[in-house]
Design a protein around this motif. Structure first.
Motif, PDB file in Angstrom:
ATOM      1  N   PHE A   7       0.828  -1.203   0.000  1.00  0.00           N
ATOM      2  CA  PHE A   7       0.000   0.000   0.000  1.00  0.00           C
ATOM      3  C   PHE A   7       0.864   1.255   0.000  1.00  0.00           C
ATOM      4  O   PHE A   7       0.587   2.211  -0.722  1.00  0.00           O
ATOM      5  CB  PHE A   7      -0.938   0.006   1.214  1.00  0.00           C
ATOM      6  CG  PHE A   7      -1.721   1.270   1.342  1.00  0.00           C
ATOM      7  CD1 PHE A   7      -2.794   1.520   0.509  1.00  0.00           C
ATOM      8  CD2 PHE A   7      -1.361   2.242   2.270  1.00  0.00           C
ATOM      9  CE1 PHE A   7      -3.517   2.705   0.602  1.00  0.00           C
ATOM     10  CE2 PHE A   7      -2.066   3.422   2.374  1.00  0.00           C
ATOM     11  CZ  PHE A   7      -3.146   3.649   1.538  1.00  0.00           C
ATOM     12  N   LEU A   8       1.933   1.265   0.796  1.00  0.00           N
ATOM     13  CA  LEU A   8       2.810   2.443   0.848  1.00  0.00           C
ATOM     14  C   LEU A   8       3.509   2.682  -0.488  1.00  0.00           C
ATOM     15  O   LEU A   8       3.652   3.827  -0.922  1.00  0.00           O
ATOM     16  CB  LEU A   8       3.833   2.284   1.971  1.00  0.00           C
ATOM     17  CG  LEU A   8       3.279   2.369   3.392  1.00  0.00           C
ATOM     18  CD1 LEU A   8       4.379   2.065   4.408  1.00  0.00           C
ATOM     19  CD2 LEU A   8       2.667   3.726   3.651  1.00  0.00           C
ATOM     20  N   THR A  10       2.354   1.758  -3.463  1.00  0.00           N
ATOM     21  CA  THR A  10       1.315   2.229  -4.377  1.00  0.00           C
ATOM     22  C   THR A  10       0.956   3.681  -4.105  1.00  0.00           C
ATOM     23  O   THR A  10       0.838   4.489  -5.034  1.00  0.00           O
ATOM     24  CB  THR A  10       0.057   1.351  -4.253  1.00  0.00           C
ATOM     25  OG1 THR A  10       0.427  -0.009  -4.486  1.00  0.00           O
ATOM     26  CG2 THR A  10      -1.004   1.771  -5.251  1.00  0.00           C
ATOM     27  N   PHE A  11       0.798   4.032  -2.849  1.00  0.00           N
ATOM     28  CA  PHE A  11       0.468   5.405  -2.493  1.00  0.00           C
ATOM     29  C   PHE A  11       1.606   6.354  -2.870  1.00  0.00           C
ATOM     30  O   PHE A  11       1.364   7.450  -3.382  1.00  0.00           O
ATOM     31  CB  PHE A  11       0.178   5.503  -0.988  1.00  0.00           C
ATOM     32  CG  PHE A  11      -0.231   6.878  -0.553  1.00  0.00           C
ATOM     33  CD1 PHE A  11      -1.478   7.381  -0.873  1.00  0.00           C
ATOM     34  CD2 PHE A  11       0.652   7.680   0.163  1.00  0.00           C
ATOM     35  CE1 PHE A  11      -1.848   8.657  -0.489  1.00  0.00           C
ATOM     36  CE2 PHE A  11       0.299   8.952   0.546  1.00  0.00           C
ATOM     37  CZ  PHE A  11      -0.963   9.451   0.224  1.00  0.00           C
ATOM     38  N   GLY A  12       2.847   5.939  -2.653  1.00  0.00           N
ATOM     39  CA  GLY A  12       3.994   6.762  -3.027  1.00  0.00           C
ATOM     40  C   GLY A  12       4.054   7.019  -4.522  1.00  0.00           C
ATOM     41  O   GLY A  12       4.299   8.140  -4.971  1.00  0.00           O
ATOM     42  N   LEU A  14       1.500   6.930  -6.562  1.00  0.00           N
ATOM     43  CA  LEU A  14       0.368   7.799  -6.872  1.00  0.00           C
ATOM     44  C   LEU A  14       0.703   9.259  -6.595  1.00  0.00           C
ATOM     45  O   LEU A  14       0.416  10.147  -7.406  1.00  0.00           O
ATOM     46  CB  LEU A  14      -0.859   7.374  -6.073  1.00  0.00           C
ATOM     47  CG  LEU A  14      -2.129   8.189  -6.311  1.00  0.00           C
ATOM     48  CD1 LEU A  14      -2.630   7.972  -7.726  1.00  0.00           C
ATOM     49  CD2 LEU A  14      -3.190   7.797  -5.308  1.00  0.00           C
ATOM     50  N   VAL A  15       1.355   9.530  -5.478  1.00  0.00           N
ATOM     51  CA  VAL A  15       1.757  10.901  -5.139  1.00  0.00           C
ATOM     52  C   VAL A  15       2.755  11.435  -6.154  1.00  0.00           C
ATOM     53  O   VAL A  15       2.645  12.574  -6.625  1.00  0.00           O
ATOM     54  CB  VAL A  15       2.332  10.959  -3.706  1.00  0.00           C
ATOM     55  CG1 VAL A  15       3.005  12.288  -3.434  1.00  0.00           C
ATOM     56  CG2 VAL A  15       1.246  10.692  -2.687  1.00  0.00           C
TER      57      VAL A  15
END
Length: 81
Positions: A7-8, A10-12, A14-15
């Motif tokens: 998740f981290l 993927t979120f990174g 995305l940012v």
């Protein structure tokens, strides 16, 4: 734990991808290369394109591929004992 790491990552990504500048250059890429190739400091236009602009593209592709492989490895459970 593995899902949190996935998740981290993927979120990174995305940012990072949402913070990039996707604006178009007037006149297209050819005109941009012709007018800005002296900034690289290489006397040949083809070498300037390969050494400067294309490097970022290749680095991004390698990073994306590595992240995808690591994500699948983590999501599938890693090495079985």
């Amino acid at each position: 734990m593995k899902r949190i790491i996935a998740f981290l990552i993927t979120f990174g990504l995305l940012v990072i991808f949402t913070s990039l500048d996707y604006s178009r250059v007037e006149g297209g890429s050819y005109e941009y290369y012709i007018t800005h190739w002296e900034e690289v400091g290489v006397p040949n236009l083809v070498t300037a394109i390969l050494a400067d602009w294309r490097v970022y593209d290749s680095l991004g592709e390698a990073t994306l591929l590595f992240t995808a492989i690591a994500g699948f490895y983590l999501l599938l459970g890693g090495k079985k004992k």
